[in-house]
Design an enzyme around this catalytic site. Structure first.
Site, PDB file in Angstrom:
ATOM      1  N   THR A   1      32.498  36.761  25.695  1.00  0.00           N
ATOM      2  CA  THR A   1      32.049  37.905  26.498  1.00  0.00           C
ATOM      3  C   THR A   1      31.113  37.415  27.600  1.00  0.00           C
ATOM      4  O   THR A   1      31.275  37.778  28.768  1.00  0.00           O
ATOM      5  CB  THR A   1      31.371  38.962  25.606  1.00  0.00           C
ATOM      6  OG1 THR A   1      32.328  39.421  24.656  1.00  0.00           O
ATOM      7  CG2 THR A   1      30.871  40.142  26.437  1.00  0.00           C
TER       8      THR A   1
ATOM      9  N   ASP B   1      43.762  39.951  42.241  1.00  0.00           N
ATOM     10  CA  ASP B   1      42.447  39.412  41.859  1.00  0.00           C
ATOM     11  C   ASP B   1      41.880  38.476  42.922  1.00  0.00           C
ATOM     12  O   ASP B   1      40.853  37.831  42.692  1.00  0.00           O
ATOM     13  CB  ASP B   1      42.523  38.715  40.498  1.00  0.00           C
ATOM     14  CG  ASP B   1      43.395  37.467  40.534  1.00  0.00           C
ATOM     15  OD1 ASP B   1      44.063  37.218  41.562  1.00  0.00           O
ATOM     16  OD2 ASP B   1      43.410  36.730  39.521  1.00  0.00           O
TER      17      ASP B   1
ATOM     18  N   GLU C   1      31.626  37.636  31.576  1.00  0.00           N
ATOM     19  CA  GLU C   1      30.647  38.325  32.437  1.00  0.00           C
ATOM     20  C   GLU C   1      30.040  37.364  33.466  1.00  0.00           C
ATOM     21  O   GLU C   1      29.805  37.749  34.617  1.00  0.00           O
ATOM     22  CB  GLU C   1      29.541  38.962  31.589  1.00  0.00           C
ATOM     23  CG  GLU C   1      30.011  39.985  30.557  1.00  0.00           C
ATOM     24  CD  GLU C   1      30.881  41.095  31.091  1.00  0.00           C
ATOM     25  OE1 GLU C   1      30.833  41.373  32.305  1.00  0.00           O
ATOM     26  OE2 GLU C   1      31.625  41.681  30.294  1.00  0.00           O
TER      27      GLU C   1
ATOM     28  N   HIS D   1      32.265  37.173  36.351  1.00  0.00           N
ATOM     29  CA  HIS D   1      32.011  38.244  37.341  1.00  0.00           C
ATOM     30  C   HIS D   1      30.776  37.921  38.178  1.00  0.00           C
ATOM     31  O   HIS D   1      30.757  38.157  39.391  1.00  0.00           O
ATOM     32  CB  HIS D   1      31.765  39.581  36.636  1.00  0.00           C
ATOM     33  CG  HIS D   1      32.963  40.228  36.036  1.00  0.00           C
ATOM     34  ND1 HIS D   1      34.157  40.380  36.697  1.00  0.00           N
ATOM     35  CD2 HIS D   1      33.148  40.810  34.817  1.00  0.00           C
ATOM     36  CE1 HIS D   1      35.021  41.025  35.920  1.00  0.00           C
ATOM     37  NE2 HIS D   1      34.435  41.286  34.763  1.00  0.00           N
TER      38      HIS D   1
ATOM     39  N   HIS E   1      38.797  40.850  37.587  1.00  0.00           N
ATOM     40  CA  HIS E   1      39.725  40.825  36.450  1.00  0.00           C
ATOM     41  C   HIS E   1      41.070  40.296  36.909  1.00  0.00           C
ATOM     42  O   HIS E   1      41.499  40.538  38.044  1.00  0.00           O
ATOM     43  CB  HIS E   1      39.873  42.230  35.857  1.00  0.00           C
ATOM     44  CG  HIS E   1      38.652  42.693  35.140  1.00  0.00           C
ATOM     45  ND1 HIS E   1      38.141  43.956  35.270  1.00  0.00           N
ATOM     46  CD2 HIS E   1      37.836  42.026  34.270  1.00  0.00           C
ATOM     47  CE1 HIS E   1      37.055  44.057  34.515  1.00  0.00           C
ATOM     48  NE2 HIS E   1      36.840  42.898  33.903  1.00  0.00           N
TER      49      HIS E   1
ATOM     50  N   VAL F   1      42.948  35.698  43.881  1.00  0.00           N
ATOM     51  CA  VAL F   1      43.084  34.292  43.480  1.00  0.00           C
ATOM     52  C   VAL F   1      44.569  33.937  43.523  1.00  0.00           C
ATOM     53  O   VAL F   1      45.395  34.598  42.886  1.00  0.00           O
ATOM     54  CB  VAL F   1      42.511  34.073  42.062  1.00  0.00           C
ATOM     55  CG1 VAL F   1      42.824  32.673  41.551  1.00  0.00           C
ATOM     56  CG2 VAL F   1      41.000  34.329  42.058  1.00  0.00           C
TER      57      VAL F   1
ATOM     58  N   TRP G   1      44.004  41.155  36.320  1.00  0.00           N
ATOM     59  CA  TRP G   1      45.018  42.159  36.712  1.00  0.00           C
ATOM     60  C   TRP G   1      44.573  42.935  37.959  1.00  0.00           C
ATOM     61  O   TRP G   1      45.256  43.856  38.406  1.00  0.00           O
ATOM     62  CB  TRP G   1      45.330  43.099  35.539  1.00  0.00           C
ATOM     63  CG  TRP G   1      44.215  44.018  35.129  1.00  0.00           C
ATOM     64  CD1 TRP G   1      44.050  45.325  35.500  1.00  0.00           C
ATOM     65  CD2 TRP G   1      43.095  43.703  34.277  1.00  0.00           C
ATOM     66  NE1 TRP G   1      42.890  45.831  34.942  1.00  0.00           N
ATOM     67  CE2 TRP G   1      42.287  44.860  34.190  1.00  0.00           C
ATOM     68  CE3 TRP G   1      42.680  42.555  33.596  1.00  0.00           C
ATOM     69  CZ2 TRP G   1      41.101  44.898  33.447  1.00  0.00           C
ATOM     70  CZ3 TRP G   1      41.512  42.589  32.858  1.00  0.00           C
ATOM     71  CH2 TRP G   1      40.741  43.753  32.782  1.00  0.00           C
TER      72      TRP G   1
ATOM     73  N   THR H   1      46.633  32.530  40.030  1.00  0.00           N
ATOM     74  CA  THR H   1      46.759  33.358  38.835  1.00  0.00           C
ATOM     75  C   THR H   1      47.924  34.325  39.048  1.00  0.00           C
ATOM     76  O   THR H   1      48.032  34.934  40.108  1.00  0.00           O
ATOM     77  CB  THR H   1      45.471  34.159  38.576  1.00  0.00           C
ATOM     78  OG1 THR H   1      45.117  34.849  39.775  1.00  0.00           O
ATOM     79  CG2 THR H   1      44.329  33.240  38.149  1.00  0.00           C
TER      80      THR H   1
HETATM   81  N1  ARG Z   1      33.417  43.861  30.160  1.00  0.00           N
HETATM   82  C1  ARG Z   1      34.328  43.719  29.051  1.00  0.00           C
HETATM   83  C2  ARG Z   1      34.087  44.863  28.073  1.00  0.00           C
HETATM   84  O1  ARG Z   1      32.968  45.275  27.897  1.00  0.00           O
HETATM   85  C3  ARG Z   1      34.132  42.411  28.344  1.00  0.00           C
HETATM   86  C4  ARG Z   1      35.372  41.839  27.780  1.00  0.00           C
HETATM   87  C5  ARG Z   1      35.088  40.550  27.071  1.00  0.00           C
HETATM   88  N2  ARG Z   1      36.232  40.074  26.350  1.00  0.00           N
HETATM   89  C6  ARG Z   1      36.147  39.224  25.306  1.00  0.00           C
HETATM   90  N3  ARG Z   1      37.205  38.781  24.702  1.00  0.00           N
HETATM   91  N4  ARG Z   1      34.994  38.823  24.868  1.00  0.00           N
HETATM   92  O2  ARG Z   1      35.026  45.363  27.471  1.00  0.00           O
HETATM   93 ZN    ZN Z   2      35.122  42.280  33.101  1.00  0.00          ZN
HETATM   94 CA    CA Z   3      46.362  36.217  41.459  1.00  0.00          CA
END
Ligand code: ARG
Ligand code: ZN
Ligand code: CA
Length: 243
Positions: free
Chosen positions: A150, A173, A154, A157, A163, A175, A165, A178
């Site tokens: 996580t 994205d 983060e 970001h 993300h 990029v 997608w 990807t």
């Molecule tokens: N911002 C995303 C959420 O709160 C974090 C996702 C993190 N994913 C993970 N596999 N740790 O849902």
């Molecule tokens: Zn995110």
């Molecule tokens: Ca891409």
């Protein structure tokens, strides 16, 4: 400039119960995960499917623990409104955000694992927030989000990654290397998972910027690396971190 990017990290722990006041060991485990994931030394990096090995990146960003700040708050759950970043709201004010990545670890945010501020935002709220059950890989870290990914996501970001997608059906994205993804992926998709976007590419579901389980994400791409390093370049929004 030496070309080395080292990010001092301030971890701000806000707890109500003793259990939520996570251990130094749990914090250290998260710093280790960040160093592994951003330097391609994570033990699962080698799981990268051969179709993606040519674009799998060693990003080359290092993290050091600068200090830990701890504070009690009589609050069972927090929202994504940045209150945890304000002492007047029961939180902890950021420490020198131009020179430190501030991470706030809160007890709970409902269904939210974490959230981040992109480069270019207000200094006082700059950094990332993670709920303690999804922070690090020991202590209170809870499966399937108990491998520290996580914070990896983060921090991605925080250095300007979107993300994978593109937050839209077959979104962009920004990029190039990807593939287009239909949407967020969850759980642990079997490989190959084909997109129904133009060209039907195999989706890079193991990328940190997807939404899969911690055990099923283990790489950034070279295009993501370029986008991340650009924020540290002269004139970039995080140039103050580069030496
Ligand atoms: N911002 C995303 C959420 O709160 C974090 C996702 C993190 N994913 C993970 N596999 N740790 O849902
Ligand atoms: Zn995110
Ligand atoms: Ca891409």
């Amino acid at each position: 400039a030496t070309g080395t990017i080292t990010i001092p990290v301030v971890v701000n722990v806000i707890y109500r119960t003793a259990t939520e006041n996570i251990s130094d060991a749990q914090i250290a485990s998260q710093i280790s995960v960040l160093n592994e994931d951003f330097n391609a030394t994570n033990s699962d990096f080698s799981k990268t499917p051969s179709v993606f090995t040519s674009v799998a990146a060693n990003v080359g960003i290092h993290f050091t623990l600068s200090k830990v700040v701890r504070k009690y708050a009589n609050k069972r759950s927090w929202r994504t409104n940045n209150d945890m970043k304000k002492s007047a709201k029961g939180g902890i004010d950021a420490t020198d955000p131009a020179n430190n990545l501030n991470i706030w670890v809160v007890n709970d945010m409902g269904g939210i694992l974490g959230y981040a501020q992109f480069p270019g935002g207000a200094a006082a709220t700059d950094g990332v927030v993670v709920a303690q059950r999804y922070f690090g890989r020991t202590g209170t870290a809870t499966a399937p989000f108990n491998l520290g990914r996580t914070a990896t996501h983060e921090v991605g970001h925080w250095v300007n990654l979107r993300h994978i997608w593109g937050d839209a059906t077959c979104g962009n994205d920004q990029v190039g290397d990807t593939p287009s993804h239909n949407a967020a992926n969850y759980g642990c998709p079997s490989f190959p998972h084909y997109s129904t976007c133009a060209g039907s590419p195999v989706e890079m579901t193991m990328n940190y910027m997807d939404y899969t389980d911690d055990a099923c994400m283990y790489m950034f791409s070279n295009g993501q690396k370029s986008r991340m390093l650009a924020v540290f370049a002269t004139g970039g929004p995080r140039a103050s971190f580069a030496d």
